[in-house]
Design a protein around this motif. Structure first.
Motif, short mmCIF file in Angstrom:
data_model
loop_
_atom_site.label_atom_id
_atom_site.label_comp_id
_atom_site.label_asym_id
_atom_site.label_seq_id
_atom_site.Cartn_x
_atom_site.Cartn_y
_atom_site.Cartn_z
N ALA A 1 -8.01 -13.40 0.37
CA ALA A 1 -7.18 -14.02 -0.68
C ALA A 1 -7.83 -15.30 -1.18
O ALA A 1 -7.87 -15.55 -2.39
CB ALA A 1 -5.79 -14.31 -0.13
N ALA B 1 -4.04 -9.08 1.14
CA ALA B 1 -4.51 -10.27 0.43
C ALA B 1 -3.76 -10.43 -0.90
O ALA B 1 -3.42 -11.55 -1.28
CB ALA B 1 -6.02 -10.19 0.18
N PRO C 1 -7.26 -11.03 5.78
CA PRO C 1 -6.49 -11.04 4.53
C PRO C 1 -6.39 -12.44 3.90
O PRO C 1 -6.46 -12.58 2.68
CB PRO C 1 -5.11 -10.53 4.95
CG PRO C 1 -5.40 -9.65 6.12
CD PRO C 1 -6.51 -10.36 6.86
N TYR C 2 -6.28 -13.48 4.73
CA TYR C 2 -6.23 -14.85 4.19
C TYR C 2 -7.59 -15.27 3.64
O TYR C 2 -7.66 -15.90 2.58
CB TYR C 2 -5.76 -15.83 5.27
CG TYR C 2 -4.30 -15.69 5.56
CD1 TYR C 2 -3.35 -16.35 4.79
CD2 TYR C 2 -3.85 -14.88 6.60
CE1 TYR C 2 -2.00 -16.21 5.04
CE2 TYR C 2 -2.50 -14.73 6.85
CZ TYR C 2 -1.58 -15.40 6.07
OH TYR C 2 -0.24 -15.25 6.31
N CYS D 1 -6.49 -4.22 3.85
CA CYS D 1 -6.75 -5.66 3.85
C CYS D 1 -6.60 -6.23 2.45
O CYS D 1 -6.04 -7.31 2.26
CB CYS D 1 -8.14 -5.93 4.42
SG CYS D 1 -8.50 -7.68 4.64
N CYS D 2 -7.09 -5.49 1.48
CA CYS D 2 -6.98 -5.91 0.08
C CYS D 2 -5.52 -5.99 -0.35
O CYS D 2 -5.11 -6.95 -1.00
CB CYS D 2 -7.76 -4.95 -0.80
SG CYS D 2 -7.93 -5.50 -2.51
N TYR E 1 -6.86 -19.14 6.93
CA TYR E 1 -7.94 -18.34 7.52
C TYR E 1 -8.61 -19.10 8.65
O TYR E 1 -8.77 -18.58 9.76
CB TYR E 1 -8.96 -17.95 6.45
CG TYR E 1 -10.21 -17.31 6.99
CD1 TYR E 1 -10.20 -16.00 7.45
CD2 TYR E 1 -11.40 -18.01 7.04
CE1 TYR E 1 -11.34 -15.41 7.95
CE2 TYR E 1 -12.55 -17.43 7.54
CZ TYR E 1 -12.52 -16.13 8.00
OH TYR E 1 -13.66 -15.56 8.49
#
Length: 122
Positions: free
Chosen positions: A84, A10, A80-81, A6-7, A103
């Motif tokens: 970020a 992002a 992820p959004y 996920c990081c 998101y």
């Protein structure tokens, strides 16, 4: 999906290079735990729909290598959004606004219900 994956997603969304990715990664675990807590309603809605018991408190990740305690759609399409947005909030307001909007819009696509404000009738 793990927190690390996920990081990475992002960082791609943010357009972060290798140097800035290392800097942002130190804040990712806390930000993911915040997003999971904020998404408890959606996580619990899916758990109940699948016949599982709802969480009384938000699940927490202990390390980025852990699996995200969220449905696959939330982990891949939304978090992820959100991550970020949280990571770049202090650095780039335009990117923060865009990622936060993405998101929220993606989350609404999967919400089983949408809440509206109650209005008093006269």
């Amino acid at each position: 999906m793990t927190g690390t994956e996920c990081c990475r997603a992002a960082m791609t969304i943010m357009g972060a290079g290798a140097d800035s990715s290392e800097y942002y990664a130190q804040f990712a675990l806390g930000a993911l735990n915040q997003l999971i807590a904020n998404s408890l309603r959606e996580i619990n809605a899916e758990r109940v729909q699948q016949g599982e018991s709802a969480f009384s408190v938000p699940p927490r990740m202990e390390a980025l290598e852990d699996e995200l305690p969220a449905p696959e759609w939330l982990a891949r399409e939304c978090l992820p959004y959100g991550l970020a947005a949280l990571l770049c909030a202090d650095d780039d307001k335009a990117k923060f606004n865009w990622a936060a909007d993405e998101y929220a819009e993606r989350l609404l696509l999967h919400c089983p219900a949408q809440f509206t404000a109650v209005q008093e009738m006269v």
